[in-house]
Design an enzyme around this catalytic site. Structure first.
Site, PDB file in Angstrom:
ATOM      1  N   HIS B 138       0.781  -1.245   0.000  1.00 22.64           N
ATOM      2  CA  HIS B 138       0.000   0.000   0.000  1.00 22.64           C
ATOM      3  C   HIS B 138       0.812   1.294   0.000  1.00 22.64           C
ATOM      4  O   HIS B 138       0.291   2.341   0.389  1.00 22.64           O
ATOM      5  CB  HIS B 138      -0.954   0.030   1.208  1.00 22.64           C
ATOM      6  CG  HIS B 138      -2.174  -0.852   1.071  1.00 22.64           C
ATOM      7  ND1 HIS B 138      -2.111  -2.216   1.093  1.00 22.64           N
ATOM      8  CD2 HIS B 138      -3.487  -0.560   0.917  1.00 22.64           C
ATOM      9  CE1 HIS B 138      -3.327  -2.723   0.964  1.00 22.64           C
ATOM     10  NE2 HIS B 138      -4.185  -1.754   0.844  1.00 22.64           N
ATOM     11  N   GLY B 187      -0.990  -2.663  -5.715  1.00 18.74           N
ATOM     12  CA  GLY B 187      -2.002  -3.688  -5.444  1.00 18.74           C
ATOM     13  C   GLY B 187      -3.360  -3.078  -5.204  1.00 18.74           C
ATOM     14  O   GLY B 187      -4.380  -3.571  -5.670  1.00 18.74           O
ATOM     15  N   HIS B 188      -3.384  -1.986  -4.467  1.00 20.11           N
ATOM     16  CA  HIS B 188      -4.634  -1.256  -4.217  1.00 20.11           C
ATOM     17  C   HIS B 188      -4.594   0.038  -5.016  1.00 20.11           C
ATOM     18  O   HIS B 188      -3.900   0.967  -4.652  1.00 20.11           O
ATOM     19  CB  HIS B 188      -4.784  -0.956  -2.729  1.00 20.11           C
ATOM     20  CG  HIS B 188      -6.177  -0.567  -2.341  1.00 20.11           C
ATOM     21  ND1 HIS B 188      -6.957   0.303  -3.076  1.00 20.11           N
ATOM     22  CD2 HIS B 188      -6.947  -0.946  -1.284  1.00 20.11           C
ATOM     23  CE1 HIS B 188      -8.133   0.448  -2.488  1.00 20.11           C
ATOM     24  NE2 HIS B 188      -8.156  -0.306  -1.414  1.00 20.11           N
ATOM     25  N   HIS B 262     -11.585  -7.296  -5.154  1.00 17.41           N
ATOM     26  CA  HIS B 262     -11.809  -6.354  -4.053  1.00 17.41           C
ATOM     27  C   HIS B 262     -12.572  -5.135  -4.581  1.00 17.41           C
ATOM     28  O   HIS B 262     -12.091  -4.422  -5.458  1.00 17.41           O
ATOM     29  CB  HIS B 262     -10.431  -5.970  -3.511  1.00 17.41           C
ATOM     30  CG  HIS B 262     -10.442  -5.171  -2.256  1.00 17.41           C
ATOM     31  ND1 HIS B 262     -10.601  -3.810  -2.250  1.00 17.41           N
ATOM     32  CD2 HIS B 262     -10.303  -5.544  -0.963  1.00 17.41           C
ATOM     33  CE1 HIS B 262     -10.551  -3.370  -0.998  1.00 17.41           C
ATOM     34  NE2 HIS B 262     -10.369  -4.411  -0.190  1.00 17.41           N
ATOM     35  N   GLU B 314     -13.369  -9.163   0.389  1.00 15.27           N
ATOM     36  CA  GLU B 314     -14.152  -7.911   0.371  1.00 15.27           C
ATOM     37  C   GLU B 314     -14.532  -7.602  -1.079  1.00 15.27           C
ATOM     38  O   GLU B 314     -14.342  -6.488  -1.567  1.00 15.27           O
ATOM     39  CB  GLU B 314     -13.329  -6.760   0.958  1.00 15.27           C
ATOM     40  CG  GLU B 314     -12.704  -7.093   2.310  1.00 15.27           C
ATOM     41  CD  GLU B 314     -11.929  -5.937   2.939  1.00 15.27           C
ATOM     42  OE1 GLU B 314     -11.093  -5.344   2.234  1.00 15.27           O
ATOM     43  OE2 GLU B 314     -12.185  -5.616   4.113  1.00 15.27           O
ATOM     44  N   GLU B 330     -19.041  -2.729   1.492  1.00  9.70           N
ATOM     45  CA  GLU B 330     -18.198  -1.830   2.282  1.00  9.70           C
ATOM     46  C   GLU B 330     -18.556  -0.370   2.002  1.00  9.70           C
ATOM     47  O   GLU B 330     -18.770   0.021   0.845  1.00  9.70           O
ATOM     48  CB  GLU B 330     -16.732  -2.112   1.942  1.00  9.70           C
ATOM     49  CG  GLU B 330     -15.773  -1.309   2.798  1.00  9.70           C
ATOM     50  CD  GLU B 330     -14.304  -1.605   2.509  1.00  9.70           C
ATOM     51  OE1 GLU B 330     -13.994  -2.692   1.985  1.00  9.70           O
ATOM     52  OE2 GLU B 330     -13.477  -0.738   2.819  1.00  9.70           O
ATOM     53  N   CYS B 332     -16.649   2.174   1.992  1.00 12.67           N
ATOM     54  CA  CYS B 332     -15.665   2.725   1.051  1.00 12.67           C
ATOM     55  C   CYS B 332     -15.982   2.361  -0.393  1.00 12.67           C
ATOM     56  O   CYS B 332     -15.676   3.130  -1.308  1.00 12.67           O
ATOM     57  CB  CYS B 332     -14.263   2.199   1.365  1.00 12.67           C
ATOM     58  SG  CYS B 332     -13.487   2.988   2.779  1.00 12.67           S
ATOM     59  N   CYS B 410     -10.589   2.413   7.363  1.00 10.36           N
ATOM     60  CA  CYS B 410     -10.623   3.163   6.103  1.00 10.36           C
ATOM     61  C   CYS B 410     -11.946   3.891   5.898  1.00 10.36           C
ATOM     62  O   CYS B 410     -11.984   4.972   5.312  1.00 10.36           O
ATOM     63  CB  CYS B 410     -10.355   2.227   4.933  1.00 10.36           C
ATOM     64  SG  CYS B 410     -11.377   0.744   4.930  1.00 10.36           S
ATOM     65  N   CYS B 411     -13.042   3.289   6.353  1.00 11.29           N
ATOM     66  CA  CYS B 411     -14.362   3.841   6.023  1.00 11.29           C
ATOM     67  C   CYS B 411     -14.704   5.139   6.743  1.00 11.29           C
ATOM     68  O   CYS B 411     -15.183   6.087   6.097  1.00 11.29           O
ATOM     69  CB  CYS B 411     -15.451   2.799   6.267  1.00 11.29           C
ATOM     70  SG  CYS B 411     -15.271   1.305   5.254  1.00 11.29           S
TER      71      CYS B 411
END
Lengths: 642, 642
Positions: B138, B187-188, B262, B314, B330, B332, B410-411
């Protein structure tokens, strides 16, 4: 009476189960023998027999060619197969099969250590780690299955070689856990019920004591597996030792109130507990069994008799959580539920146990095998959605068609040993009362004391007529016949010699007093009216849905009969359900159901503000056990009812 | 026009969203600031600020007190908080808050390396492992969030300190991945959309090029992460690098057709792709965005705008797989769907993007936060079953009440940055056309060219009347007003100065030609008739079920209004649905719905052959966004319709 007495006394002659007995002999056992010898093309490798060969070589030469392959409990696959073969040999003597069994038993014997220890995983792969990881390593579990095989083979064939081998292993276990006082119990229960069988077969009280020991120590120290992990420093799968519910060691067994954790482990444990309660007269153990039974059947069982709602841990979840498409419902768990029911039936004569036994047998267990006996389900969902089932990240387990074999192949040989041993569950004998639990045709030898046999002719599961006749060497048998009144038969008619029989109903059994002579016939006509089954409103997945059942069979709708899909179908609440003629050539012989209902016309798009139209249609349903025999297919047991 | 132009130009003055803007300022930002400083009792520890302190100390002294704590992406929490604070400061100047933000920014600056690198996880914990695990670690994701914060803070406050810090980090990334030609991508996803913002804020073409580079290389080598794992030899969570769909690198992005993996990663990626398509005019990239949009909204989105059906990863699962009680959804991901919709709306003026944006905002995103702004949902199921939700082995994720904070938080700050920036989504300006996408009251400054403002008064979401008035410094504004015609309003009435307006409808917008002067008023009356929503029959979980929607709000039934449980309730297909009066004191102001329906009387036992009785009843429903504000509660969005 020994466990296997009933299997030995009962000669099946039944239209429905007779096919399965033949199938086991002709297809299932030979197929599985090939699978265990890695001779099925395109199937997952077993390596089970090869592991024994390597272990034998290891003992002989101190080394071996190749490496152990398979699950840590791979040995148990051949044990279950041998047990199934033993039962089958009773009904179908087969010198060739028996010879091959004897050879396998010799191979097993040659893999046994001097001290009695037997486990190919540890002999070949981890010789220094024996007994260090009871939480995961399944040593006692494998021993239990081989003990069951040994008892069955001895009882069915009279040959005691495997029994001697396994008595040596049992003695080794006794030495360790009783004489030397080693701590621990098996992560996967099985040894408990097996030792009870070994005790009854040999009369050796030590084995009963050892079974009770393992039952008693379970959950006494909730952190036992945590300490073991700290000490042993190795793990098979990295299971969390704090997850005590998974292994049913969250509390002493007598204090357990809910069926939790891995479903197969749970029912194997409860089977051992019930058997121990039976043999020891331990009331608190029996009470725990009743509570756990009530929790399973009152809150945690699918209508097919499947148990275990979650893929995560192959486990029970919470009360009323019974999702259909993501159900686990392992075949082994339904088989274990039958074992548990069988023991409870001996603990008390209440037909509720046989009702569930029958439900699990005719629905979940039979669905676990392709109709031709050569493919198997591990997981038995109540709804299949090709494109999602077995494909979505959340649904790797719910395969919509049966594979040829599994890396973890516990279920196929479990079916192979259950089917030829249904006699044990079909009947209970107690003093002069003969309990007829399952309506499977055949002849039951009542032995010298009563001096005769009962012959049952049964049309089930498709025809509700059952007839009992009698053969007595003494003219008449001084006995009482107790016929189970199944929960699905509202109006059961019982005649004796053409006139209404006199009987009393107690605990779900109709007790008909004897004596019975050769000229007597008891005719029972069960009410085969199609039943609509409704789940408790707390089961979210079944809201406003209905399942159809006829006799013991739960039905399902499959795409193959319904223009390719079933998600659009609803059953009319006031509609008729027609019972089809028996079709001997379809799905190995079935009666289909035809229900008046509706088909929802598909809207465009994912969501619509327009109510989709419903058009009248006829919905075709087949018995659940026969699903997934015609290729990839939508399937639903519970359909909306409107 | 810069991204934040609309946020800066739009001053919210709205009955409904005004409360949320105040809540963000008064409760959400202060609460989250405390959480990030570990000052909320009983909440999960964040350690986010502390990680920056330690990183700063490490750079200064070569050592630090304590250890890094939290997720590998913990830095992004403060970034999102700063971004939210920046937007809030626009509307509510607050010298104290701004001072604290400046201090945090200084702290961030002091954790930056000489070469521009900024990431506390690697600075404190793994100084030697920078850039070795793009799959999991990340770094680019955290950089992206901090870049977004920097752009927002610069635009909203005029202060460029954080922008300078993040330009140095962006330059460092450019150096590595472009100048030095290092392989890899994040990756994200997140860096892509952030670099597009940085490009627009600074005008530096290198940042756009870098964004396009990361988009282009993704999925070009499907085994990139496998090779990286082999090389780097360390892992954060042991993610499977072969699971290329999880990271959306299963194919080059222009060839991707289904939204997979994801869900947050997916929509962040698609947002960056759409933005890049917009700025570069790349038609194949735009086409991929359209396909992915259609797949999400046509096959993989909940009626609440939630996305991601599975806890496992997720992630998105398969078309039409939308389980309600085990939904991931989620917060997010719904926010990311709004980002994606916002970019698609700029790519083409089609109201379908705004329809989904509104659906996700008013339902899933708002439900992600307790009404008082101090508790949060990470996961937003469409059915809650206390006793199962958040408790069953299969449902650890679907908590039935909102926690105070999360280990993976994160949310909450994502909500805090979205709510004060809705202006960006409410309007689109293009040449002389003003697109009104979301009906949130306030004043939009149209700038010098048009010379004036639009004032919107809106009764939504509870009252369908919306009025546009105009303030022009030049007497009249030569512009066209495009009013979105929401999919939920069947009969929309548009008047101009009391008489039917003349307009053309195209792509779901009603285009009303100007000019508009101070004396003009455009009145829109949306059709607020309660809508019954039906899912496609392929959605198994919604068979024969209906959801109720009024205006943009999806409703749900909660136990609190319905005698403690909702699983027994069905809505009458021919029954009326009454709209309650606006209740300002209930759930911070709601209109409830009252539907004629039925309550199923609970049978005894798990299964019954007797159809349970249904009795007429009135079902009370509340807006989904307000659920779980009254304690532990059953909740259902989709109810059977009979």
């Amino acid at each position: 009476m020994g466990d296997l007495d009933l299997i030995k006394r009962f000669k099946i002659d039944d239209g429905f189960f007779g096919r399965y007995e033949r199938l086991v002999r002709e297809n299932v056992l030979p197929y599985q023998e090939k699978a265990l010898n890695d001779m099925i093309e395109g199937a997952e490798k077993s390596h089970c027999i090869e592991n024994f060969r390597m272990a034998a070589q290891m003992l002989k030469e101190g080394r071996c060619d190749g490496e152990f392959y398979g699950m840590v409990f791979q040995d148990s696959d051949i044990a279950k197969w041998l047990e199934g073969a033993a039962y089958s040999l009773l009904m179908y003597p087969d010198a060739e099969l028996e010879k091959r069994c004897d050879e396998v038993i010799e191979l097993i014997g040659s893999a046994q250590h001097e001290d009695g220890y037997l486990n190919t995983y540890f002999t070949v792969k981890e010789p220094d780690k024996r007994w260090t990881n009871l939480c995961e390593a399944h040593e006692l579990y494998c021993a239990g299955h081989m003990i069951e095989a040994a008892v069955a083979y001895a009882e069915c064939t009279g040959k005691k070689r495997l029994l001697e081998i396994m008595c040596r292993m049992a003695d080794h276990i006794y030495e360790r856990f009783i004489t030397e006082g080693a701590e621990g119990f098996s992560g996967h229960p099985e040894i408990e019920l097996a030792l009870m069988r070994l005790y009854r077969c040999t009369g050796d009280e030590r084995y009963k004591g050892l079974a009770l020991h393992f039952i008693d120590v379970r959950g006494a120290d909730r952190e036992y597996y945590v300490k073991e992990r700290e000490k042993c420093c190795w793990t098979v799968w990295g299971n969390n030792p704090w997850d005590t519910e998974y292994n049913q060691c969250h509390a002493p067994v007598r204090e357990q109130t809910k069926a939790v954790g891995h479903a197969v482990r749970a029912v194997y444990l409860y089977t051992g507990m019930a058997d121990a309660a039976l043999e020891s007269g331990d009331g608190s153990l029996a009470a725990a069994c009743r509570r756990l039974w009530d929790n399973i059947t009152g809150c945690r069982m699918y209508v097919t008799g499947a148990i275990g709602s979650a893929y995560e841990g192959e486990a029970f979840t919470e009360d009323y959580h019974l999702p259909n498409d993501s159900a686990y419902g392992e075949t082994c768990a339904a088989i274990g539920l039958i074992f548990f029911a069988g023991k409870m039936l001996r603990l008390e004569h209440d037909a509720k146990y046989a009702d569930v036994m029958e439900r699990a047998l005719y629905n979940c267990v039979l669905a676990g095998m392709e109709l031709d006996g050569t493919k198997f389900f591990y997981v038995n969902p109540l709804e299949a959605l090709p494109g999602i089932s077995g494909k979505a990240r959340s649904h790797p387990h719910t395969l919509p068609v049966r594979p040829k074999w599994f890396t973890c192949a516990c279920c196929p040989p479990n079916v192979a040993r259950l089917l030829p041993s249904v006699g044990e569950y079909a009947w209970t004998l107690e003093e002069n009362t003969v309990y007829s639990n399952l309506f499977i045709g055949g002849k039951l030898d009542l032995g010298d004391k009563l001096g005769g046999s009962i012959i049952m002719q049964s049309g089930l599961p498709y025809d509700g007529r059952v007839r009992y006749t009698f053969e007595s060497s003494l003219g008449a048998m001084n006995m009482r016949l107790a016929v189970r009144m199944p929960d699905w038969s509202e109006n059961t008619v019982i005649n004796k010699n053409g006139a209404p029989a006199v009987y009393e109903v107690s605990g779900g059994y109709a007790y008909i007093e004897g004596p019975f002579s050769d000229s007597d016939a008891v005719d029972v006509e069960f009410d085969m009216t199609v039943k609509r089954v409704y789940a408790n409103v707390d089961v979210s997945d079944d809201s406003n849905k209905v399942a159809l059942q006829r006799g013991p069979l739960v039905y399902c709708a499959e795409g193959a009969d319904n223009d390719g899909e079933v998600l659009s179908l609803s059953i009319a609440s006031d509609g008729a359900v027609r019972v089809g003629e028996y079709a001997p050539d379809e799905l190995c012989g079935v009666r289909k159901l035809y229900a008046e209902g509706f088909k929802t016309v598909k809207n465009n798009g994912l969501y619509s503000y327009i109510r989709p139209k419903k058009i009248s249609c006829e919905i075709t349903l087949i018995p659940y056990y026969a699903w997934a025999n015609r290729g990839l297919n939508q399937m639903r047991v519970w359909l909306p009812e409107i």
